[in-house]
Motif scaffolding. Sequence first.
Motif, PDB file in Angstrom:
ATOM      1  N   VAL A 298     -32.853  13.054  -3.356  1.00 39.09           N
ATOM      2  CA  VAL A 298     -34.183  12.536  -3.694  1.00 39.09           C
ATOM      3  C   VAL A 298     -34.002  11.217  -4.431  1.00 39.09           C
ATOM      4  O   VAL A 298     -33.174  11.112  -5.336  1.00 39.09           O
ATOM      5  N   LEU A 318     -41.935  14.048   0.662  1.00 43.47           N
ATOM      6  CA  LEU A 318     -42.288  14.996  -0.400  1.00 43.47           C
ATOM      7  C   LEU A 318     -43.792  15.209  -0.370  1.00 43.47           C
ATOM      8  O   LEU A 318     -44.534  14.346   0.089  1.00 43.47           O
ATOM      9  N   VAL A 347     -37.113  10.943   0.282  1.00 43.91           N
ATOM     10  CA  VAL A 347     -36.003  11.849   0.573  1.00 43.91           C
ATOM     11  C   VAL A 347     -35.134  11.159   1.613  1.00 43.91           C
ATOM     12  O   VAL A 347     -35.650  10.671   2.628  1.00 43.91           O
ATOM     13  N   ILE A 362     -36.822  16.346  -8.478  1.00 45.26           N
ATOM     14  CA  ILE A 362     -37.781  15.245  -8.326  1.00 45.26           C
ATOM     15  C   ILE A 362     -38.059  14.610  -9.688  1.00 45.26           C
ATOM     16  O   ILE A 362     -37.984  13.393  -9.868  1.00 45.26           O
TER      17      ILE A 362
END
Length: 447
Positions: A298, A318, A347, A362
């Motif tokens: 991420v 996401l 991502v 995240i």
Amino acid sequence: MAYECNNCGYTSVEWLGRCPKCGEWDSFKGEDSDSPPPERFVDEAPKPLSEISFASKERIRTGIGEFDRILGGGLLPGAVILLGGEPGIGKSTLLLQAATKLSDLGRVLYVSGEESSKQLKMRAERLGLDSDNLIIYSGQSLEKAVGHVDEIEPICVIVDSIQSLQLSDSTTSLGSTKQVRELGREFTRLAKKKEIATLLIGHITKSGDFSGPKSIEHLVDSTIYFEGKRDRNLRLLRPEKNRFGSTELLGLFQMTEDGLEEILNPSGFFAKKDGRTGKKGTSTVCTVEGNRPILAEVQALVTRSSYGGTPQRRTTGLDYNRTSLLLAVLQKQLGINLEEFDIYLNVVGGFTVEETAADLGIVSAILSSFHDRGIDGQTVLIGEIGLSGEIRPVKSLASRINEAEKLGYRLALVPEDNRDRVSSDSELQLRPVSTLKGAVSELGLEG
Ligand code: TYD
Ligand code: MG
């Protein structure tokens, strides 16, 4: 008496000039009650369950591992599989590759209603494929296709596509729901009668409308979607219905110059392990897709918004609403004011991570970019974040840990009160965390 829209399959008790569902004019032509009820395959005398026997049939392997896995080990003779996907996603490429490999085992008939045999040959040459046992019928007639099946007696029939064939005596138009349904019925009957594995390609429109092919979902044994973004080369095979296998599966491919290649090590593909110090704004998460743990990277970019402008929030791969919620928790729990910052999240590799188990990763990526401080590149972050900043348990923790271990990660932050507590006797250290604050201080990302 019922009337049916030729375009989308909407039914109505009265004739309508315009379909209320799809907006098509003058599409209510057929009277569905005229068409015969779906035929049963056999009519048998009732008997006790204990007396019913069947010979277990051998599966035919397509030779493409990711495809066979989704199919539950290969194609069963007589099974009908619908492969749905947007135009241009690679359905013909996948099935041409599979057909060529299958033709090592017996004759395969490829019915091409969309492309001429020359076009197909060009694709085959480009992919370096050839076979004497792969028979191409380029045409749009169902009757002729069925005739060729009788003649050739293939082990597998591929129909590319179900929207491009026609019945000669049909009053319905090419690609209409009614037509697709009739074709689906014919091919299913043929497959069952002759025990031929049958793959039907069905196009879905951009908006995800699958109205034609969707109408035969109840007839087929499995529906598999082929997904991906055209400007990315990642392709996913996802079973929606699977009579002979699980729907908890995911097949991964990469579209290359030489056709579709299987992604055999997805975690290595989506998350490249870095040295001791990771890149700033980057974290590694572990998501479970179907029943498969996949490590993914991420990325976050947090920059000061232009003066007076509205702060930008962009996410790729996401869930936007979930990340908004996480930002709210982050601001409230850690007292960080992000109102004057633009936040971009991504991502790596075109993958989509929707699982809440990625929450911790995240938030950490955002903090890492915000503080301009990297997260150790050999750390995996696993945990859902609750509204009050608690780290909540995730499912399948053991298999996530296992995957990280296999790939040589050194540390994993995991939810403290996970039920399936795991221990690791390898190089991978587990660090249980119970709050966002605690996790952040573990990572050296506090204010
Ligand atoms: P295709 O299989 O024709 O898609 P579908 O049958 O789902 O409509 O795939 C078409 C796209 O794939 C086209 O844009 C070109 C690309 N492609 C490759 O990138 N590499 C290849 O080797 C092949 C055959 C196609
Ligand atoms: Mg095609």
